[in-house]
Design a protein around this motif. Structure first.
Motif, PDB file in Angstrom:
ATOM      1  N   THR A 132       0.414  38.425   5.370  1.00 31.50           N
ATOM      2  CA  THR A 132      -0.236  39.006   6.552  1.00 31.50           C
ATOM      3  C   THR A 132      -1.385  38.110   7.013  1.00 31.50           C
ATOM      4  O   THR A 132      -1.588  37.910   8.214  1.00 31.50           O
ATOM      5  N   SER A 136      -0.840  48.984  11.383  1.00 35.17           N
ATOM      6  CA  SER A 136      -0.710  49.339   9.969  1.00 35.17           C
ATOM      7  C   SER A 136       0.390  48.480   9.368  1.00 35.17           C
ATOM      8  O   SER A 136       1.402  48.216  10.008  1.00 35.17           O
ATOM      9  N   GLY A 151       2.231  47.066   5.303  1.00 34.96           N
ATOM     10  CA  GLY A 151       2.236  46.870   3.861  1.00 34.96           C
ATOM     11  C   GLY A 151       2.913  47.958   3.073  1.00 34.96           C
ATOM     12  O   GLY A 151       3.413  47.731   1.985  1.00 34.96           O
ATOM     13  N   GLU A 152       2.921  49.172   3.608  1.00 35.21           N
ATOM     14  CA  GLU A 152       3.501  50.310   2.905  1.00 35.21           C
ATOM     15  C   GLU A 152       3.681  51.413   3.943  1.00 35.21           C
ATOM     16  O   GLU A 152       3.089  51.346   5.026  1.00 35.21           O
ATOM     17  N   PRO A 153       4.463  52.412   3.604  1.00 37.35           N
ATOM     18  CA  PRO A 153       4.613  53.501   4.563  1.00 37.35           C
ATOM     19  C   PRO A 153       3.249  54.178   4.790  1.00 37.35           C
ATOM     20  O   PRO A 153       2.462  54.318   3.864  1.00 37.35           O
ATOM     21  N   ASP A 180       2.897  50.779  13.584  1.00 37.17           N
ATOM     22  CA  ASP A 180       3.236  50.665  12.159  1.00 37.17           C
ATOM     23  C   ASP A 180       4.269  49.552  12.070  1.00 37.17           C
ATOM     24  O   ASP A 180       5.357  49.664  12.638  1.00 37.17           O
ATOM     25  N   THR A 181       3.912  48.467  11.387  1.00 32.75           N
ATOM     26  CA  THR A 181       4.748  47.266  11.420  1.00 32.75           C
ATOM     27  C   THR A 181       5.429  47.041  10.081  1.00 32.75           C
ATOM     28  O   THR A 181       4.770  46.834   9.066  1.00 32.75           O
ATOM     29  N   TRP A 207       7.632  44.629   7.769  1.00 36.70           N
ATOM     30  CA  TRP A 207       8.118  43.260   7.579  1.00 36.70           C
ATOM     31  C   TRP A 207       7.816  42.853   6.150  1.00 36.70           C
ATOM     32  O   TRP A 207       7.373  43.691   5.356  1.00 36.70           O
ATOM     33  N   GLN A 208       8.074  41.604   5.800  1.00 36.54           N
ATOM     34  CA  GLN A 208       7.922  41.141   4.416  1.00 36.54           C
ATOM     35  C   GLN A 208       7.492  39.666   4.391  1.00 36.54           C
ATOM     36  O   GLN A 208       7.651  38.963   5.384  1.00 36.54           O
ATOM     37  N   ALA A 232      16.860  43.764   2.300  1.00 34.71           N
ATOM     38  CA  ALA A 232      15.404  43.644   2.199  1.00 34.71           C
ATOM     39  C   ALA A 232      14.839  44.238   0.906  1.00 34.71           C
ATOM     40  O   ALA A 232      13.706  43.956   0.543  1.00 34.71           O
ATOM     41  N   LEU A 264      10.739  54.215   6.663  1.00 37.55           N
ATOM     42  CA  LEU A 264      10.821  53.444   5.430  1.00 37.55           C
ATOM     43  C   LEU A 264      10.524  54.333   4.232  1.00 37.55           C
ATOM     44  O   LEU A 264       9.592  55.141   4.269  1.00 37.55           O
ATOM     45  N   ARG A 269      10.604  50.736  -1.971  1.00 38.13           N
ATOM     46  CA  ARG A 269      11.542  49.788  -2.593  1.00 38.13           C
ATOM     47  C   ARG A 269      12.615  50.533  -3.371  1.00 38.13           C
ATOM     48  O   ARG A 269      12.351  51.571  -3.975  1.00 38.13           O
ATOM     49  N   ASN A 314       4.785  48.578  -5.075  1.00 37.65           N
ATOM     50  CA  ASN A 314       3.910  48.286  -3.957  1.00 37.65           C
ATOM     51  C   ASN A 314       2.583  49.004  -4.226  1.00 37.65           C
ATOM     52  O   ASN A 314       2.477  50.210  -4.103  1.00 37.65           O
ATOM     53  N   GLY A 335      -0.339  47.966  -0.948  1.00 38.94           N
ATOM     54  CA  GLY A 335       0.292  47.028  -0.019  1.00 38.94           C
ATOM     55  C   GLY A 335       0.563  45.670  -0.626  1.00 38.94           C
ATOM     56  O   GLY A 335       1.000  44.765   0.058  1.00 38.94           O
ATOM     57  N   ARG A 338       2.663  43.379  -3.439  1.00 41.70           N
ATOM     58  CA  ARG A 338       3.928  43.479  -4.126  1.00 41.70           C
ATOM     59  C   ARG A 338       3.810  42.986  -5.558  1.00 41.70           C
ATOM     60  O   ARG A 338       3.296  41.907  -5.820  1.00 41.70           O
TER      61      ARG A 338
HETATM   62  C1  WT7 Z   1       7.273  45.121   1.330  1.00 42.96           C
HETATM   63  C2  WT7 Z   1       6.972  43.686   1.624  1.00 42.96           C
HETATM   64  C3  WT7 Z   1       4.480  42.650   5.360  1.00 42.96           C
HETATM   65  C4  WT7 Z   1       3.213  42.202   4.872  1.00 42.96           C
HETATM   66  C5  WT7 Z   1       2.634  42.925   3.720  1.00 42.96           C
HETATM   67  C6  WT7 Z   1       3.534  43.127   2.531  1.00 42.96           C
HETATM   68  C7  WT7 Z   1       6.637  47.179   2.217  1.00 42.96           C
HETATM   69  C8  WT7 Z   1       5.627  46.446   4.399  1.00 42.96           C
HETATM   70  C9  WT7 Z   1       5.702  48.279   5.559  1.00 42.96           C
HETATM   71  C10 WT7 Z   1       5.640  49.351   6.488  1.00 42.96           C
HETATM   72  C11 WT7 Z   1       6.714  50.687   4.901  1.00 42.96           C
HETATM   73  C12 WT7 Z   1       6.278  48.523   4.298  1.00 42.96           C
HETATM   74  C13 WT7 Z   1       8.140  47.134   2.083  1.00 42.96           C
HETATM   75  C14 WT7 Z   1       8.445  45.650   2.101  1.00 42.96           C
HETATM   76  N1  WT7 Z   1       6.209  47.367   3.598  1.00 42.96           N
HETATM   77  N2  WT7 Z   1       5.306  46.985   5.580  1.00 42.96           N
HETATM   78  N3  WT7 Z   1       5.088  49.205   7.701  1.00 42.96           N
HETATM   79  N4  WT7 Z   1       6.173  50.544   6.114  1.00 42.96           N
HETATM   80  N5  WT7 Z   1       6.784  49.733   3.978  1.00 42.96           N
HETATM   81  O1  WT7 Z   1       4.373  42.029   2.316  1.00 42.96           O
HETATM   82  O2  WT7 Z   1       4.265  41.739  -0.164  1.00 42.96           O
HETATM   83  O3  WT7 Z   1       6.170  40.806   1.177  1.00 42.96           O
HETATM   84  O4  WT7 Z   1       5.928  43.272   0.780  1.00 42.96           O
HETATM   85  O5  WT7 Z   1       6.163  45.927   1.713  1.00 42.96           O
HETATM   86  O6  WT7 Z   1       8.511  47.696   0.856  1.00 42.96           O
HETATM   87  O7  WT7 Z   1       9.661  45.323   1.478  1.00 42.96           O
HETATM   88  P1  WT7 Z   1       5.181  41.892   0.979  1.00 42.96           P
END
Ligand code: WT7
Length: 662
Positions: free
Chosen positions: A317, A391, A393-395, A417-418, A420-421, A509, A523, A526, A532, A535, A537
């Protein structure tokens, strides 16, 4: 995947349409969806040409002849740093502030595009002088300071590859990342400010490079920024002060162009095994998608907005939405060094007030911890500049969503609420704030040009109302190009679960998701052995292997247990070695092992609880049944134990629970 809290979520009925004024002035309109749907590749080609400067224009948009290895804009050439810096100055925006930096102790710097460009040019000359050439890897282990951006952009400018390692990682973690990437140079600082004191970094680099391994490390120099002013040891010939080395170095540097697929950076992230993966991103596609999403999802008006992403530069991020996205778009962005509560719990809100932040991007964990402290704290500051809240990183649970909107967003700011990974490089699922009718708790819709689906175990798309696995069905510009040094792991991890489905392999994913009746995406977390926490991993396997590396541990199993604030919390179950069991009380063993994991991986991986047990629940084939441990850790009735080899084990574990560590 049916779970009562998810069923509750799905009954969330509040809806928040954009206001008329917001929609009328919005950067992104509904037309983007239609345009992308009509011709996805033409859409990305046009977007890339509009948002970036190509030294050599591309003629080919996507080469997907060898899936899953994608090539985007492959015959084009660009320079990523030129796109983030020089061209804004040439366009007459040199005086615009690129970075408002706020140090934790209260020192600050505002750096214009002209100044940042000059600093990056100078640093690029310095790196070249140190023998760094295109294709070399450089490890960056810095606090959240402007020099982190300068270092990353200087590395990118000369076509080298950066690998930023979060400053909270241990010597062992840093060393394994240095070794895997073969880094020639480490850029670090003496220390940085965290929680009211200086947290040392250079000593961790020294320790990392002193670790005994089977082979010598690849590092020739350590470039040290003076920030913490803490005392540091020095290895003559190897260690160099950043400020001394820059003396007399020219501010002139002409950016040369690199191929669109030239590697830009590596970022290590946890997977389902003990060894972190070096996620590889390349230049043209990555910059296209981060610029596009940053502009459209935050409704960026670069002349007037002040944008702040609270993530540390050590995470994806921070890469995509503190550095590359905002700078590619010529935005003004805030970077803050420290923790949210130093020196007082209103620090973040004070920063918003000070700089007039209008676009704010943070993680649900932070929102939930502020919620707990009470709204009096943010209410004491003027947050009226806020226009859009993000927002990641997590739900985000609906209660936190509503609090965020009401308390930080004055009850009017849209929340994006975004989802991505690290691997996707840029946002994939998110609302467009002037278009989407928002639903608290749902990330909602794929962005224009992004193809997402939810599949069942057999690979069939689930109907509205159904749940399954989130997949990306078409290649996207910012997608990872591989795992550094391990193409096989890349294919196995992401492309093997849905390899034989119509239309070719789908990117899996690792997340579970549900579609509601409107086909909006919710979402669910995992579905693999990845946790998580706040936020961030973390891999259960990596923490287990840290635990068993301690001489008192015979076996370990780690689970992520639901936690009110951090989303998940790390709970470890360990069996002590027979000759050790009598020597340590469970409380002592727990304290020892929590500290050990923090030392091995970093403080972010320190388990919340370590429970000493006599046995672990295993199937007859010897596989640990984490689901049962999760039941215990979350204080639920224990689920079906019929496949256990010894059903009495679970009773023993529940009986033996030690009180939670503080
Ligand atoms: C994992 C990716 C993306 C940058 C921060 C984390 C979870 C991420 C959300 C969201 C629900 C989310 C997923 C994903 N996650 N954004 N908006 N709603 N879950 O990056 O460390 O690569 O982790 O974070 O589980 O797979 P990351």
């Amino acid at each position: 995947m049916s779970n009562p809290s998810i069923d509750n979520l799905m009954h969330e009925e509040r809806r928040f349409p954009p206001t008329k004024t917001f929609s009328q002035n919005a950067i992104a309109t509904a037309g983007l969806y239609e345009e992308a749907k009509a011709d996805r590749l033409a859409f990305w080609a046009k977007t890339s040409r509009e948002l970036l400067h190509w030294h050599k224009p591309f003629t080919q948009t996507l080469d997907w002849s060898n899936p899953p290895f994608a090539r985007w804009f492959a015959d084009g050439e660009l320079n990523v740093a030129y796109n983030c810096l020089d061209r804004h100055v040439l366009d007459g925006n040199g005086d615009r502030i690129a970075i408002h930096w706020e140090g934790e102790p209260g020192d600050s710097r505002s750096i214009s595009y002209a100044e940042l460009t000059a600093e990056v040019k100078q640093a690029a000359n310095l790196l070249t002088g140190l023998g760094i050439v295109a294709g070399d890897t450089v490890a960056i282990y810095l606090p959240n300071v402007p020099e982190a951006a300068v270092a990353m952009l200087a590395v990118a400018r000369i076509g080298a590859i950066h690998s930023v390692v979060f400053g909270g990682f241990s010597a062992e973690s840093l060393r394994s990342r240095i070794d895997d990437a073969g880094a020639k140079l480490v850029i670090t600082a003496d220390g940085g400010w965290r929680k009211g004191k200086v947290s040392a970094l250079k000593p961790v680099v020294d320790e990392a490079l002193a670790l005994e391994k089977d082979f010598p490390h690849s590092v020739r120099n350590v470039l040290v920024l003076r920030r913490g002013e803490n005392d540091v040891d020095w290895v003559d010939g190897r260690d160099l002060w950043w400020h001394e080395q820059l003396e007399g170095v020219s501010f002139e540097h002409e950016a040369v162009a690199f191929e669109a697929e030239h590697p830009l950076f590596l970022l290590y992230t946890s997977g389902t095994t003990g060894k972190p993966k070096g996620i590889l991103h390349s230049s043209g596609g990555y910059l296209t998608q981060v610029a596009f999403t940053h502009k459209n999802v935050f409704d960026l008006h670069p002349e007037t907005d002040v944008y702040w992403c609270t993530a540390d530069v050590g995470w994806i991020t921070g890469h995509s939405y503190s550095i590359y996205g905002p700078l590619a778009n010529g935005a003004t962005s805030v970077i803050y060094e420290g923790t949210p509560d130093s020196p007082h719990p209103g620090r973040w809100w004070e920063i918003i007030q000070k700089y007039g932040v209008s676009l704010f991007y943070t993680a649900p964990t932070a929102i939930r911890s502020f919620m707990k402290l009470g709204r009096e704290i943010p209410d004491a500051f003027d947050l009226s500049s806020i226009r859009v809240l993000g927002s990641v990183g997590e739900p985000i649970n609906p209660e936190a969503w509503i609090w965020y909107r009401d308390v930080i967003g004055a009850g009017t700011a849209p929340i994006v609420d975004t989802w991505w990974q690290t691997e996707t490089g840029a946002m994939m699922v998110a609302a467009l704030p002037g278009v989407t009718i928002l639903k608290p708790g749902s990330a909602q819709v794929p962005l224009p040009g992004i193809s997402i689906d939810v599949l069942d175990e057999a690979g069939h798309p689930v109907p509205p109302g159904g749940g399954g696995f989130l997949v990306v069905t078409e290649p996207w510009p910012a997608m990872l190009r591989g795992i550094w040094g391990d193409p096989e792991r890349f294919v196995d991890t992401y492309w093997s679960k849905f390899a034989d489905v119509p239309g070719g392999p789908k990117y899996f994913a690792g997340d579970g998701a549900r579609l509601d009746e409107d086909k909006d995406i919710w979402l669910l977390g995992r579905v693999d052995d990845v946790m998580n926490v706040s936020g961030h991993r973390l891999s259960t396997a990596e923490i287990e292997s840290a635990l068993v590396s301690h001489p008192i541990v015979a076996e370990a199993a780690v689970v992520g247990a639901a936690d009110e604030t951090t989303g998940q919390a790390i709970v470890a179950f360990v069996i002590l070695r027979a000759d050790q069991a009598d020597k340590h009380t469970p409380v002592e063993a727990s304290a020892l092992l929590r500290a050990h994991v923090a030392g091995e991986i970093g403080a972010i991986a320190r388990p919340k609880r370590v429970v000493v047990v006599a046995e672990l629940p295993k199937t007859r084939s010897g596989k640990i049944m984490r689901r049962l441990l999760q039941d215990v850790a979350e204080g639920r009735a224990i689920g079906d134990t019929t496949t256990l080899s010894d059903a009495s084990v679970m009773q023993l574990i529940s009986d033996g629970l030690t009180p939670p560590a503080s």
